[in-house]
Design a protein around this motif. Structure first.
Motif, mmCIF file in Angstrom:
data_model
loop_
_atom_site.group_PDB
_atom_site.id
_atom_site.type_symbol
_atom_site.label_atom_id
_atom_site.label_comp_id
_atom_site.label_asym_id
_atom_site.label_seq_id
_atom_site.Cartn_x
_atom_site.Cartn_y
_atom_site.Cartn_z
ATOM 1 N N GLY A 110 74.473 -23.496 28.387
ATOM 2 C CA GLY A 110 75.303 -22.421 28.930
ATOM 3 C C GLY A 110 74.795 -21.063 28.470
ATOM 4 N N GLY A 111 75.698 -20.111 28.446
ATOM 5 C CA GLY A 111 75.294 -18.764 28.042
ATOM 6 C C GLY A 111 74.611 -18.039 29.190
ATOM 7 N N THR A 112 73.801 -17.059 28.852
ATOM 8 C CA THR A 112 73.178 -16.224 29.891
ATOM 9 C C THR A 112 71.722 -16.613 30.165
ATOM 10 O OG1 THR A 112 72.505 -14.657 28.181
ATOM 11 C CG2 THR A 112 74.605 -14.228 29.279
ATOM 12 N N THR A 113 71.007 -17.093 29.159
ATOM 13 C CA THR A 113 69.564 -17.343 29.351
ATOM 14 C C THR A 113 69.246 -18.281 30.516
ATOM 15 O OG1 THR A 113 69.153 -16.946 26.998
ATOM 16 C CG2 THR A 113 67.442 -18.141 28.214
ATOM 17 N N PRO A 114 69.936 -19.417 30.635
ATOM 18 C CA PRO A 114 69.512 -20.389 31.657
ATOM 19 C C PRO A 114 69.861 -20.000 33.090
ATOM 20 C CG PRO A 114 71.418 -21.243 30.486
ATOM 21 C CD PRO A 114 71.078 -19.937 29.836
ATOM 22 N N TRP A 150 85.745 -24.712 21.543
ATOM 23 C CA TRP A 150 84.528 -25.055 22.289
ATOM 24 C C TRP A 150 84.420 -26.561 22.313
ATOM 25 C CZ3 TRP A 150 80.262 -21.238 23.179
ATOM 26 C CH2 TRP A 150 80.684 -19.938 22.909
ATOM 27 N N ASN A 183 80.781 -22.075 31.532
ATOM 28 C CA ASN A 183 79.396 -22.487 31.805
ATOM 29 C C ASN A 183 79.312 -23.220 33.142
ATOM 30 O OD1 ASN A 183 78.332 -21.396 29.455
ATOM 31 N ND2 ASN A 183 78.706 -23.268 28.273
ATOM 32 N N LYS A 189 66.463 -12.432 19.588
ATOM 33 C CA LYS A 189 66.402 -13.807 19.029
ATOM 34 C C LYS A 189 65.206 -14.000 18.083
ATOM 35 C CE LYS A 189 69.841 -15.116 21.643
ATOM 36 N NZ LYS A 189 69.783 -16.061 22.773
ATOM 37 N N GLY A 205 70.249 -23.609 24.087
ATOM 38 C CA GLY A 205 69.977 -22.206 23.783
ATOM 39 C C GLY A 205 70.079 -22.011 22.280
ATOM 40 N N LEU A 206 69.792 -20.797 21.854
ATOM 41 C CA LEU A 206 69.884 -20.464 20.427
ATOM 42 C C LEU A 206 70.657 -19.160 20.290
ATOM 43 C CD1 LEU A 206 68.954 -20.974 17.446
ATOM 44 C CD2 LEU A 206 66.937 -19.559 17.977
ATOM 45 N N GLY A 207 71.741 -19.206 19.537
ATOM 46 C CA GLY A 207 72.506 -17.980 19.302
ATOM 47 C C GLY A 207 71.862 -17.174 18.181
ATOM 48 N N ASP A 267 77.513 -28.201 26.260
ATOM 49 C CA ASP A 267 78.743 -27.661 25.677
ATOM 50 C C ASP A 267 79.462 -26.806 26.721
ATOM 51 O OD1 ASP A 267 76.907 -25.448 25.567
ATOM 52 O OD2 ASP A 267 78.295 -24.490 24.195
ATOM 53 N N HIS A 323 73.339 -20.808 15.976
ATOM 54 C CA HIS A 323 74.051 -21.948 16.605
ATOM 55 C C HIS A 323 73.287 -22.434 17.819
ATOM 56 C CE1 HIS A 323 75.897 -19.178 19.664
ATOM 57 N NE2 HIS A 323 75.885 -20.276 20.380
ATOM 58 N N THR A 324 73.548 -23.695 18.174
ATOM 59 C CA THR A 324 73.048 -24.229 19.436
ATOM 60 C C THR A 324 74.120 -25.141 20.010
ATOM 61 O OG1 THR A 324 71.169 -25.282 20.553
ATOM 62 C CG2 THR A 324 71.907 -26.274 18.466
ATOM 63 N N ALA A 325 74.135 -25.289 21.312
ATOM 64 C CA ALA A 325 75.289 -25.883 21.995
ATOM 65 C C ALA A 325 76.524 -25.154 21.442
ATOM 66 C CB ALA A 325 75.326 -27.392 21.820
ATOM 67 N N ARG A 371 82.749 -23.731 27.037
ATOM 68 C CA ARG A 371 83.834 -22.968 26.395
ATOM 69 C C ARG A 371 85.146 -23.547 26.891
ATOM 70 N NH1 ARG A 371 80.651 -18.278 27.700
ATOM 71 N NH2 ARG A 371 78.675 -18.495 26.595
HETATM 72 C C1 6PG Z 1 77.107 -21.312 25.285
HETATM 73 C C2 6PG Z 1 75.828 -21.989 24.931
HETATM 74 C C3 6PG Z 1 75.281 -21.425 23.658
HETATM 75 C C4 6PG Z 1 74.116 -20.562 24.100
HETATM 76 C C5 6PG Z 1 73.649 -19.637 23.012
HETATM 77 C C6 6PG Z 1 72.628 -18.644 23.577
HETATM 78 O O1 6PG Z 1 78.020 -21.966 25.789
HETATM 79 O O2 6PG Z 1 77.134 -20.076 25.099
HETATM 80 O O3 6PG Z 1 75.744 -23.235 25.072
HETATM 81 O O4 6PG Z 1 74.847 -22.374 22.730
HETATM 82 O O5 6PG Z 1 73.049 -21.409 24.516
HETATM 83 O O6 6PG Z 1 74.770 -18.936 22.532
HETATM 84 O O7 6PG Z 1 73.290 -17.898 24.566
HETATM 85 P P1 6PG Z 1 72.525 -16.792 25.460
HETATM 86 O O8 6PG Z 1 71.623 -17.545 26.368
HETATM 87 O O9 6PG Z 1 73.631 -16.094 26.191
HETATM 88 O O10 6PG Z 1 71.763 -15.919 24.503
#
Ligand code: 6PG
Length: 272
Positions: A63-67, A200, A106, A223, A164-166, A94, A170-172, A96
């Motif tokens: 999830g998040g913005t990268t993908p 989460w 997501n 990052k 992803g990597l926060g 994962d 964190h991941t997932a 939210r």
């Molecule tokens: C989520 C993701 C989370 C995400 C990282 C990176 O639900 O937000 O699964 O683990 O991969 O926070 O997020 P960005 O891609 O937004 O930097």
């Protein structure tokens, strides 16, 4: 992968093997667009191989913005036409704990970028049921995974898992100092993350590390510090949960130049 300059495997460099015997291949791409294209090729090729070998492709999306850029690319005919969508089962690593139409969902982000534009059967898309209590949502998702794989007494094996990597490592939804990291039996967990004051739902390390291929997608200068700490710093998974990801299968760190900025040039080697 196209133009992914290969940084030598973490266990091939003295520095990594001493400080952080961390598995995985780091591949650096010129920018987020080139990384997305490589990640889309990975999806298409892994799907074809998995379907040929086992008749199905089980994938867990991040999830998040990268993908988002990757999902929009997969929705284009250049990639979508190369995928047998009827044999694909999509899950999320994962989610939210928000409504399905919430801007932070997501599922909603993936639906808008990809699912609305490809002929994947509705029944092949397994979203986290965030309309019920968090713990029940986690249990229900685990039940869905087990029944989709028909695996009830061991850990199901996804063909491809994107992560992803926060910036906090964190991941997932495995956040620093979270008890979720210590889970050994459940496949899916609900975790109240004090850092962001919200619930989460996340796949556990047991399930994530069972993956045949686990690919981190990491872009952006913000990052760079955390990526260097995760790959080259001391092992400290309580502070850097991404260090817990050491799958049975392949581990790819797909990063753009900006995110790789703190990995010293000496560690880079042009791919063969
Ligand atoms: C989520 C993701 C989370 C995400 C990282 C990176 O639900 O937000 O699964 O683990 O991969 O926070 O997020 P960005 O891609 O937004 O930097």
């Amino acid at each position: 992968m196209t133009n992914g300059k290969k940084i030598i495997r973490a266990d091939e460099t003295g520095q990594n093997s001493r400080a952080n015997p961390y598995p995985g291949d780091v591949r650096v791409y010129g920018d987020a667009g080139q990384l997305a294209r490589a990640a889309a090729e990975l999806f298409v090729n892994t799907a074809a191989d998995s379907i040929e070998a086992r008749g199905r492709f089980w994938v867990a999306l991040s999830g998040g913005t990268t993908p988002r850029r990757l999902y929009k690319l997969l929705a284009t005919s250049a990639f979508s036409s190369r995928v047998d969508w009827g044999r694909i089962c999509i899950f999320w690593g994962d989610e939210r704990y928000v409504a399905v139409d919430d801007p932070d969902s997501n599922y909603r982000m993936t639906d808008e970028a990809l699912l609305q534009h490809v002929p994947i059967p509705f029944m092949n898309v397994y979203r986290v049921p965030t309309e019920i209590d968090p713990a029940q949502a986690a249990a229900a998702y685990e039940h869905e995974i087990r029944h989709c794989f028909r695996v009830f007494d061991s850990v199901p094996q996804f063909d491809l898992i994107y992560l992803g990597l926060g910036t906090n490592g964190h991941t997932a939804s495995l956040f620093p100092r979270s008890p979720a990291m210590k889970e050994t039996s459940r496949l899916v967990l609900a975790d109240f993350v004090a850092e962001v004051s919200s619930w989460w739902i996340t796949m556990s390390t047991s399930l994530l590390n069972r993956g045949r291929t686990v690919a981190f997608l990491i872009t952006g200068q913000e990052k760079a510090d955390v990526l260097r700490e995760v790959l080259l710093g001391p092992r400290d998974p309580a502070r850097l949960p991404a260090q817990l990801i050491a799958p049975e299968g392949a581990l790819l760190w797909m990063v753009d130049e900006a995110a790789a900025g703190m990995l010293s040039r000496s560690e880079e080697r042009r791919s063969a």
